[in-house]
Design a protein around this motif. Sequence first.
Motif, PDB file in Angstrom:
ATOM      1  N   LEU A 182      35.957  34.752  46.497  1.00  0.00           N
ATOM      2  CA  LEU A 182      35.665  35.322  45.174  1.00  0.00           C
ATOM      3  C   LEU A 182      35.020  36.714  45.323  1.00  0.00           C
ATOM      4  O   LEU A 182      35.408  37.671  44.651  1.00  0.00           O
ATOM      5  CB  LEU A 182      34.735  34.342  44.454  1.00  0.00           C
ATOM      6  CG  LEU A 182      34.132  34.679  43.109  1.00  0.00           C
ATOM      7  CD1 LEU A 182      33.790  33.368  42.387  1.00  0.00           C
ATOM      8  CD2 LEU A 182      32.895  35.524  43.181  1.00  0.00           C
ATOM      9  N   VAL A 183      34.058  36.802  46.246  1.00  0.00           N
ATOM     10  CA  VAL A 183      33.392  38.101  46.471  1.00  0.00           C
ATOM     11  C   VAL A 183      34.416  39.117  46.986  1.00  0.00           C
ATOM     12  O   VAL A 183      34.467  40.267  46.538  1.00  0.00           O
ATOM     13  CB  VAL A 183      32.212  37.937  47.467  1.00  0.00           C
ATOM     14  CG1 VAL A 183      31.590  39.281  47.800  1.00  0.00           C
ATOM     15  CG2 VAL A 183      31.157  36.989  46.884  1.00  0.00           C
ATOM     16  N   LYS A 184      35.280  38.631  47.894  1.00  0.00           N
ATOM     17  CA  LYS A 184      36.328  39.503  48.453  1.00  0.00           C
ATOM     18  C   LYS A 184      37.269  39.982  47.339  1.00  0.00           C
ATOM     19  O   LYS A 184      37.652  41.160  47.289  1.00  0.00           O
ATOM     20  CB  LYS A 184      37.104  38.691  49.493  1.00  0.00           C
ATOM     21  CG  LYS A 184      38.134  39.427  50.290  1.00  0.00           C
ATOM     22  CD  LYS A 184      38.539  38.522  51.460  1.00  0.00           C
ATOM     23  CE  LYS A 184      39.831  38.917  52.095  1.00  0.00           C
ATOM     24  NZ  LYS A 184      40.174  38.039  53.225  1.00  0.00           N
ATOM     25  N   ALA A 185      37.603  39.066  46.422  1.00  0.00           N
ATOM     26  CA  ALA A 185      38.523  39.419  45.329  1.00  0.00           C
ATOM     27  C   ALA A 185      37.902  40.509  44.451  1.00  0.00           C
ATOM     28  O   ALA A 185      38.582  41.480  44.081  1.00  0.00           O
ATOM     29  CB  ALA A 185      38.850  38.179  44.492  1.00  0.00           C
ATOM     30  N   ILE A 186      36.620  40.372  44.132  1.00  0.00           N
ATOM     31  CA  ILE A 186      35.996  41.372  43.249  1.00  0.00           C
ATOM     32  C   ILE A 186      35.928  42.732  43.958  1.00  0.00           C
ATOM     33  O   ILE A 186      36.218  43.769  43.361  1.00  0.00           O
ATOM     34  CB  ILE A 186      34.603  40.895  42.782  1.00  0.00           C
ATOM     35  CG1 ILE A 186      34.779  39.673  41.879  1.00  0.00           C
ATOM     36  CG2 ILE A 186      33.856  42.003  42.042  1.00  0.00           C
ATOM     37  CD1 ILE A 186      33.509  39.063  41.367  1.00  0.00           C
ATOM     38  N   ASN A 187      35.608  42.696  45.229  1.00  0.00           N
ATOM     39  CA  ASN A 187      35.588  43.966  45.974  1.00  0.00           C
ATOM     40  C   ASN A 187      36.986  44.589  46.021  1.00  0.00           C
ATOM     41  O   ASN A 187      37.142  45.806  45.908  1.00  0.00           O
ATOM     42  CB  ASN A 187      35.059  43.746  47.393  1.00  0.00           C
ATOM     43  CG  ASN A 187      33.540  43.581  47.388  1.00  0.00           C
ATOM     44  OD1 ASN A 187      32.869  44.126  46.515  1.00  0.00           O
ATOM     45  ND2 ASN A 187      33.017  42.834  48.328  1.00  0.00           N
ATOM     46  N   ALA A 188      38.020  43.728  46.173  1.00  0.00           N
ATOM     47  CA  ALA A 188      39.402  44.246  46.223  1.00  0.00           C
ATOM     48  C   ALA A 188      39.776  44.890  44.885  1.00  0.00           C
ATOM     49  O   ALA A 188      40.436  45.931  44.850  1.00  0.00           O
ATOM     50  CB  ALA A 188      40.362  43.108  46.559  1.00  0.00           C
ATOM     51  N   ILE A 189      39.325  44.276  43.768  1.00  0.00           N
ATOM     52  CA  ILE A 189      39.622  44.873  42.455  1.00  0.00           C
ATOM     53  C   ILE A 189      38.938  46.234  42.354  1.00  0.00           C
ATOM     54  O   ILE A 189      39.535  47.222  41.919  1.00  0.00           O
ATOM     55  CB  ILE A 189      39.138  43.956  41.308  1.00  0.00           C
ATOM     56  CG1 ILE A 189      39.876  42.623  41.356  1.00  0.00           C
ATOM     57  CG2 ILE A 189      39.345  44.615  39.948  1.00  0.00           C
ATOM     58  CD1 ILE A 189      39.289  41.552  40.448  1.00  0.00           C
ATOM     59  N   LEU A 190      37.671  46.274  42.798  1.00  0.00           N
ATOM     60  CA  LEU A 190      36.928  47.539  42.717  1.00  0.00           C
ATOM     61  C   LEU A 190      37.612  48.642  43.515  1.00  0.00           C
ATOM     62  O   LEU A 190      37.552  49.805  43.177  1.00  0.00           O
ATOM     63  CB  LEU A 190      35.490  47.339  43.233  1.00  0.00           C
ATOM     64  CG  LEU A 190      34.569  46.555  42.296  1.00  0.00           C
ATOM     65  CD1 LEU A 190      33.291  46.158  43.014  1.00  0.00           C
ATOM     66  CD2 LEU A 190      34.243  47.380  41.061  1.00  0.00           C
ATOM     67  N   GLN A 191      38.289  48.232  44.596  1.00  0.00           N
ATOM     68  CA  GLN A 191      38.961  49.227  45.440  1.00  0.00           C
ATOM     69  C   GLN A 191      40.462  49.300  45.158  1.00  0.00           C
ATOM     70  O   GLN A 191      41.206  49.928  45.915  1.00  0.00           O
ATOM     71  CB  GLN A 191      38.722  48.881  46.919  1.00  0.00           C
ATOM     72  CG  GLN A 191      37.275  49.096  47.328  1.00  0.00           C
ATOM     73  CD  GLN A 191      36.861  48.253  48.530  1.00  0.00           C
ATOM     74  OE1 GLN A 191      37.690  47.611  49.165  1.00  0.00           O
ATOM     75  NE2 GLN A 191      35.578  48.238  48.828  1.00  0.00           N
ATOM     76  N   SER A 192      40.914  48.610  44.097  1.00  0.00           N
ATOM     77  CA  SER A 192      42.347  48.528  43.746  1.00  0.00           C
ATOM     78  C   SER A 192      43.213  48.198  44.957  1.00  0.00           C
ATOM     79  O   SER A 192      44.283  48.782  45.146  1.00  0.00           O
ATOM     80  CB  SER A 192      42.826  49.854  43.144  1.00  0.00           C
ATOM     81  OG  SER A 192      42.185  50.067  41.934  1.00  0.00           O
ATOM     82  N   ASN A 193      42.758  47.262  45.742  1.00  0.00           N
ATOM     83  CA  ASN A 193      43.509  46.908  46.946  1.00  0.00           C
ATOM     84  C   ASN A 193      44.242  45.578  46.707  1.00  0.00           C
ATOM     85  O   ASN A 193      43.666  44.494  46.832  1.00  0.00           O
ATOM     86  CB  ASN A 193      42.536  46.792  48.135  1.00  0.00           C
ATOM     87  CG  ASN A 193      43.276  46.629  49.441  1.00  0.00           C
ATOM     88  OD1 ASN A 193      44.398  46.109  49.465  1.00  0.00           O
ATOM     89  ND2 ASN A 193      42.674  47.088  50.515  1.00  0.00           N
ATOM     90  N   GLU A 194      45.541  45.677  46.368  1.00  0.00           N
ATOM     91  CA  GLU A 194      46.298  44.476  45.982  1.00  0.00           C
ATOM     92  C   GLU A 194      46.523  43.529  47.152  1.00  0.00           C
ATOM     93  O   GLU A 194      46.578  42.311  46.978  1.00  0.00           O
ATOM     94  CB  GLU A 194      47.633  44.874  45.347  1.00  0.00           C
ATOM     95  CG  GLU A 194      47.451  45.610  44.027  1.00  0.00           C
ATOM     96  CD  GLU A 194      48.683  45.582  43.147  1.00  0.00           C
ATOM     97  OE1 GLU A 194      49.757  45.160  43.618  1.00  0.00           O
ATOM     98  OE2 GLU A 194      48.568  45.991  41.971  1.00  0.00           O
TER      99      GLU A 194
END
Length: 401
Positions: A182-194
């Motif tokens: 979940l933490v990884k997913a939020i960080n990925a959204i913040l970095q727009s990393n699909e």
Amino acid sequence: MVLSFRIHCLWSGGFFMVSSPNSSVSGFREQELSHYYMPWMEIASNLPLMIENHELRVRVDTMPLLSCHFLKGHREQYLAHLLLSCITMGYVWQEGEKHIPKVLPRNLALPFVEISRTLGLPPILVHSDLVLTNWKKKDPNGPLEIRNLDTIVSFPGGESLKGFVLVTLLVEKAAVPGIKALVKAINAILQSNEDVLLQALQQLRTSIDEMAKALRQMHDYVDPAIFYAVIRIFLSGWQDNPAIPDGLIYEGVSEEPLKYSGGSAAQSTVFHAFDELLGVCHSKESTTFLHRMREYMPPSHRAFLEEIHSAPSLKEFILSSRSCLLHEAYNQCVKALAELRSHHINIVAKYLLTGAAKAKDGGLDCLTGPPQALAEKGTGGTVVFSFLKSVRNTTLEGIID
Ligand code: HEM
């Protein structure tokens, strides 16, 4: 970046410290409280016997009034909350639904309320007491598996009581990779990393599947009739409970009775966290109950949920993405969470309905007869099946076409 950092801090500083099998919390095993707290420890470690012999209330009434000032650090404080909450539940429910005391004596009420205020928890048994704090390894170097685990404090109910606590702990353990994802997913959204987001959602889905697998172990370790007739009452609270409609006076704290809900895994942070991430919206009534349950979580868990809530929306990110893989991975998570909730409904049906039928058939050597007041309700006070089905159905509505 600030946000991702804060989530990481809350995660490692809050939830992880209370519940992670990898953290030094397993040190609870060695961390008995200091000699000063021996009166609490002696009573808590003999609870089942004292309740069965109807002598707990007498022991508590003669217990010295101790201060919480000598508790060192949060681990001892959580341990003290566990001990005092279990003693309180035993004191109130020692005679089942008969002869329920109106007053919790000051030598128990005062330190319990003091430690509860320090920890930001209510003065009643909560999920984080019964499950997240209440375990130890038999062999400290052995695996974190049920055969190597034991509870620190027990109620009547023998192996079924231990099974109930430890299987629930294993569900929480299975959720740990999901919380990391979940933490990884939020960080990925913040970095727009699909790519990273896709990976995180796949990890989340695997973790939810593992939780369902762990939950199924309830069938192997917990007898429905014992759960219904013996264990359940010790988790019951004094809010929305017809057996104790006015609540409980905490002597020396308040002259008016106070009302608190009983322990329920609806106070588990992980389901709330996954709902927040996936953007699942429950009905108004269910949301009101679930949000009230957040007041029964450690403050760091509540803060963690608020952080996820205020993070950029996963669902909006998915909807604006053209990636079919992301859509599919998101839907798989929602479906897995709904399936987990369906498994849970089956378990509840077995343990409440079949358990009640078996207990009524008799033949069970239980203390006081099966409790009546919560026959239609959960220990948290809900009208069980309509609530659980509504929550499962609104989860499924999260699926993106
Ligand atoms: C014998 C086993 C169990 C029984 C009889 C049971 C019963 C219930 C009941 C009656 C409720 C409604 C709320 C209330 O009034 O307390 C509830 C809610 C809930 N329970 Fe359990 N439960 C069991 C095991 C578990 C386990 C192992 C978990 C996982 C940690 C869990 C997670 C939840 C959650 C998250 C809710 C809130 C509703 C939702 O988000 O779907 N339960 N449970």
